[in-house]
Scaffold this active site. Structure first.
Site, PDB file in Angstrom:
ATOM      1  CE1 TYR A   1      59.899  53.926  44.943  1.00 32.49           C
ATOM      2  CE2 TYR A   1      60.638  52.079  43.612  1.00 32.49           C
ATOM      3  CZ  TYR A   1      60.042  53.321  43.701  1.00 32.49           C
ATOM      4  OH  TYR A   1      59.572  53.945  42.563  1.00 32.49           O
TER       5      TYR A   1
ATOM      6  CB  SER B   1      57.925  50.961  40.503  1.00 28.98           C
ATOM      7  OG  SER B   1      59.315  50.718  40.411  1.00 28.98           O
TER       8      SER B   1
END
Length: 258
Positions: free
Chosen positions: A161, A148
């Protein structure tokens, strides 16, 4: 067969894709099928899984699905065992299942922390470990994790996250160290998508100013389309990437370079 076709040919390969019912997982599963792989979609929701299988069958591809909550470690062993019954042992694994609960740091509970770490970071390792024996027996395997922008940068309301996606980069290296040696034929790499419209980001598309700002952060000047992931996914799943392992390839329009 021309060398270019041989390098990117996935005929005879079997791919298992978590998160294969939507977003990035579904897009990658479909493109691997386009390149010739038989694909097993894994996710919790059955109806979108059926639709994903129908999409692949619509291009005369081979596809199946299994329902699973990847945060359930016992279920991962069952999925690995059941997956063999469709097309033989998977030799491509794409760990695309993910969750971002977008909580402020004050609102993060122990349970929400554990859930995000389990799905985003823990499941990729344990599912891969179940499939590694079959890959070793074949002498060929490809593991593709999904990193990510938050593997590199901090975003608001995303502490667990971000921690999990930072961990994915290091997990990818550790997987490579554990499994890519001794001419195993197994490689372990990650794709780091930029900003794409998926289930995890769809709520942000209600904020056009945010979407436009993210596009300006790229060098290319636009946010990603799911088709932009096809080349990287097929490359990392194919013979063309045989000497590449432990790496994270960003498909982000230059976001992390700017």
């Amino acid at each position: 067969m021309k060398i270019i076709d041989k390098l990117f040919d996935l005929n005879g390969r079997v791919a298992l894709v978590t998160g294969g019912n939507s977003g990035i997982g579904r897009a990658i599963a479909f493109c691997l099928a386009e390149a010739g792989a038989a694909v097993i979609h894994v996710a919790r929701s059955e109806e979108p899984l059926k639709e994903a299988v129908q999409d692949v069958e619509g291009i005369n591809g081979k596809a199946a699905y299994l329902t699973c909550d990847v945060s359930d470690m016992d279920a991962l062993a069952e999925i690995a065992e059941k997956s063999v019954s469709f097309f033989g042992p998977p030799d491509i694994l794409v760990n695309a299942a993910g969750v971002n609960m977008r909580q402020s740091w004050e609102d993060i509970s122990s349970d929400s922390w554990d859930k995000q770490i389990a799905i985003n970071l823990k499941a990729p390792f344990f599912l891969a470990r179940h499939l590694i024996p079959g890959m070793k027996e074949k002498g060929w395997g490809r593991i593709i994790n999904i990193a990510s922008l938050q593997s590199e940068r901090a975003f608001p309301n995303s502490v667990p996250y971000g921690a999990s996606k930072g961990g994915i980069m290091q997990l990818t290296r550790a997987m490579a160290e554990a499994w890519s040696g001794n001419e195993s034929g197994i490689t372990c790499n990650a794709i780091g998508p930029g900003f794409f419209k998926t289930g995890l980001t769809s709520n942000l598309y209600d904020q056009q100013q945010v979407v436009d700002a993210l596009a300006r952060q790229t060098i290319i000047g636009r946010n990603g389309e799911l088709d932009d992931l096809k080349g990287a996914a097929i490359f990392l799943a194919s013979p063309a990437s045989a000497y590449i392992t432990g790496q994270t390839l960003y498909v982000d329009g230059g976001w992390t370079a700017k």
